[in-house]
Design an enzyme around this catalytic site. Structure first.
Site, PDB file in Angstrom:
ATOM      1  N   LYS A 158       6.715  16.504  12.654  1.00  0.00           N
ATOM      2  CA  LYS A 158       7.957  16.400  11.865  1.00  0.00           C
ATOM      3  C   LYS A 158       8.785  17.669  12.002  1.00  0.00           C
ATOM      4  CE  LYS A 158       7.088  12.622   8.842  1.00  0.00           C
ATOM      5  NZ  LYS A 158       6.992  12.071   7.514  1.00  0.00           N
TER       6      LYS A 158
ATOM      7  N   LYS B 273       3.242   5.609  18.413  1.00  0.00           N
ATOM      8  CA  LYS B 273       2.944   4.720  17.282  1.00  0.00           C
ATOM      9  C   LYS B 273       4.244   4.121  16.745  1.00  0.00           C
ATOM     10  CE  LYS B 273       3.326   7.412  13.233  1.00  0.00           C
ATOM     11  NZ  LYS B 273       2.982   8.090  12.069  1.00  0.00           N
TER      12      LYS B 273
ATOM     13  N   LYS C  22       9.606   3.914  12.060  1.00  0.00           N
ATOM     14  CA  LYS C  22      11.032   3.720  11.838  1.00  0.00           C
ATOM     15  C   LYS C  22      11.811   4.875  12.459  1.00  0.00           C
ATOM     16  CE  LYS C  22      14.524   1.993   9.246  1.00  0.00           C
ATOM     17  NZ  LYS C  22      15.485   2.862   8.639  1.00  0.00           N
TER      18      LYS C  22
HETATM   19  P1  TYM Z   1       3.752   6.281   5.851  1.00  0.00           P
HETATM   20  O1  TYM Z   1       4.816   5.890   4.903  1.00  0.00           O
HETATM   21  O2  TYM Z   1       4.135   7.006   7.097  1.00  0.00           O
HETATM   22  O3  TYM Z   1       2.923   5.016   6.281  1.00  0.00           O
HETATM   23  C1  TYM Z   1       2.373   4.145   5.305  1.00  0.00           C
HETATM   24  C2  TYM Z   1       1.071   3.523   5.798  1.00  0.00           C
HETATM   25  O4  TYM Z   1       1.312   2.802   7.012  1.00  0.00           O
HETATM   26  C3  TYM Z   1       0.421   3.269   8.023  1.00  0.00           C
HETATM   27  N1  TYM Z   1       1.123   3.220   9.309  1.00  0.00           N
HETATM   28  C4  TYM Z   1       0.602   2.697  10.415  1.00  0.00           C
HETATM   29  N2  TYM Z   1      -0.578   2.110  10.661  1.00  0.00           N
HETATM   30  C5  TYM Z   1      -0.797   1.664  11.913  1.00  0.00           C
HETATM   31  N3  TYM Z   1       0.107   1.781  12.924  1.00  0.00           N
HETATM   32  C6  TYM Z   1       1.312   2.361  12.713  1.00  0.00           C
HETATM   33  N4  TYM Z   1       2.196   2.450  13.696  1.00  0.00           N
HETATM   34  C7  TYM Z   1       1.605   2.848  11.420  1.00  0.00           C
HETATM   35  N5  TYM Z   1       2.682   3.466  10.871  1.00  0.00           N
HETATM   36  C8  TYM Z   1       2.370   3.686   9.575  1.00  0.00           C
HETATM   37  C9  TYM Z   1       0.105   4.709   7.629  1.00  0.00           C
HETATM   38  O5  TYM Z   1      -1.091   5.170   8.206  1.00  0.00           O
HETATM   39  C10 TYM Z   1       0.016   4.591   6.126  1.00  0.00           C
HETATM   40  O6  TYM Z   1      -1.251   4.131   5.720  1.00  0.00           O
HETATM   41  N6  TYM Z   1       1.773  10.335   3.708  1.00  0.00           N
HETATM   42  C11 TYM Z   1       1.737   8.895   3.714  1.00  0.00           C
HETATM   43  C12 TYM Z   1       2.029   8.277   2.380  1.00  0.00           C
HETATM   44  C13 TYM Z   1       1.187   8.792   1.265  1.00  0.00           C
HETATM   45  C14 TYM Z   1      -0.123   8.359   0.959  1.00  0.00           C
HETATM   46  C15 TYM Z   1      -0.489   9.113  -0.198  1.00  0.00           C
HETATM   47  C16 TYM Z   1      -1.001   7.446   1.544  1.00  0.00           C
HETATM   48  C17 TYM Z   1       1.562   9.725   0.353  1.00  0.00           C
HETATM   49  N7  TYM Z   1       0.543   9.907  -0.531  1.00  0.00           N
HETATM   50  C18 TYM Z   1      -1.756   8.942  -0.757  1.00  0.00           C
HETATM   51  C19 TYM Z   1      -2.244   7.299   0.964  1.00  0.00           C
HETATM   52  C20 TYM Z   1      -2.623   8.032  -0.168  1.00  0.00           C
HETATM   53  C21 TYM Z   1       2.797   8.386   4.686  1.00  0.00           C
HETATM   54  O7  TYM Z   1       3.742   9.042   4.986  1.00  0.00           O
HETATM   55  O8  TYM Z   1       2.607   7.107   5.109  1.00  0.00           O
END
Ligand code: TYM
Length: 328
Positions: free
Chosen positions: A111, A191, A194
């Site tokens: 990032k 991966k 968005k």
């Molecule tokens: P975020 O918003 O980037 O993604 C949310 C969830 O989707 C999964 N994910 C994917 N899985 C497989 N292939 C992909 N291309 C893909 N893109 C996204 C992510 O692994 C995630 O599970 N930091 C986290 C959000 C968060 C969180 C937490 C999660 C904040 N606090 C506490 C669990 C527990 C995030 O940015 O996810």
């Protein structure tokens, strides 16, 4: 009953990576675990964003959670910033977070590379907020995609550090991943995300989905229709395995290897099965989007319950740390 917790950033439409890597797994696990699912708005402000669309995006995410099958009688759904204890515990955990651990985080490095003009402290301490999100609720498990595994390892490190300093208190949650732990984007390389604009929105129409798939990268060595392809290096084939019946995708692979089928036909078969699987979710998205009052009630009720659990934890933590006066 065991508990699980997870969340997604409201960075716009949820995409197939979020759905397959996270939400679909959450829904499956609801039989075994009570769930805490939240919309991660405080994490989303660490990169530039459009202020006016934040609230609509939060509501859209809640609609998509419900439409994907998160049943409010088996879980609570809330917005991260509606529970102030998240940021308060973050400050506390900051004091046991080694800077070196934060510097190792690959998501931070990615990032920071993507947003060179805005490498802020929030982006850096993002994983500490994530640890607070989790530890406040003492979950047994955190179901996520592969990109979050490193953050969960850090969460366990911070729990251990806190416990070593202030007494055994936090539980170390385990990481749960689905078979779709890393969905690649339409570029077939990185991966699905968005921010990389290589995604299929969960709420895309059937036509939009097919169009996006038709533009997706396949085996880069298959340049002409008459070239035999290699399904093992083709992302369309990986997606087939998640949507198409086995006999049919195996036949696609066989025909691909001998140039019996072209990529366009193969993609159309995938689009058909993908749309069949997603149409009910999309219909529910439309239905919940028309019931805003219900969605808001779910979030209000979720915040109330989350605050109860989180405030209890925070009070216990502060007490262990000598931060509660007897006259307080
Ligand atoms: P975020 O918003 O980037 O993604 C949310 C969830 O989707 C999964 N994910 C994917 N899985 C497989 N292939 C992909 N291309 C893909 N893109 C996204 C992510 O692994 C995630 O599970 N930091 C986290 C959000 C968060 C969180 C937490 C999660 C904040 N606090 C506490 C669990 C527990 C995030 O940015 O996810």
């Amino acid at each position: 009953m065991k508990t699980m917790l997870s969340g997604i950033q409201p960075t716009g439409d949820l995409h197939l990576g979020n759905y397959l890597g996270a939400i679909k797994n959450w829904v499956r696990l609801l039989d075994e675990y009570y769930g805490y699912f939240f919309i991660v708005d405080y994490h989303a402000i660490t990169i530039p964003y459009d202020v006016a669309s934040m609230q609509p995006r939060i509501l859209d995410a809640a609609v998509e959670y419900l439409a994907s099958g998160l049943d409010p009688s088996k879980c609570i759904i809330y917005v991260q910033s509606h529970v102030p204890a998240h940021t308060e515990l973050t400050w506390i955990l900051n004091s046991v977070t080694p800077i070196m651990e934060l510097e190792r985080m690959t998501q931070y490095k990615d990032k920071a590379e993507q947003h060179k003009e805005n490498i802020n402290a929030g982006l850096f301490t993002y994983p500490t907020l994530m640890a607070a999100d989790i530890l406040l609720y003492h979950p047994d498990a955190v179901p996520v995609g592969e990109d979050q595994v490193q953050h969960l390892e850090l969460t366990r490190v911070l729990a251990r550090k806190f416990n070593a300093r202030y007494g055994e208190y936090f539980k170390e949650p385990k990481t749960l991943m689905s078979e779709a732990k890393r969905i690649l984007g339409l570029d077939g390389k990185r991966k699905m995300s968005k921010s990389l604009n290589n995604h299929i929105p969960l709420k895309a129409t059937a036509e939009q989905t097919e169009k996006l798939l038709l533009g997706a990268v396949t085996d880069p060595d298959r340049k002409r229709r008459s070239d035999p392809g290699n399904p093992d290096v083709c992302n369309i084939y990986s997606l087939h395995k998640l949507f198409t019946p086995a006999a049919e995708y195996e036949e696609c692979a066989k025909q691909c290897r001998c140039a019996g089928i072209g990529c366009v036909d193969c993609k159309k078969i995938l689009a058909k099965h993908m749309n069949a699987a997603l149409t009910p979710v999309r219909e529910r998205i439309t239905a919940y989007a028309a019931k805003k009052d219900f969605v808001i009630d779910v979030l209000r009720d979720g915040a109330k319950k989350a605050n109860e659990v989180a405030n209890k934890t925070l009070r216990e933590v502060k007490s262990l740390m000598g931060l509660i006066a007897d006259w307080q």
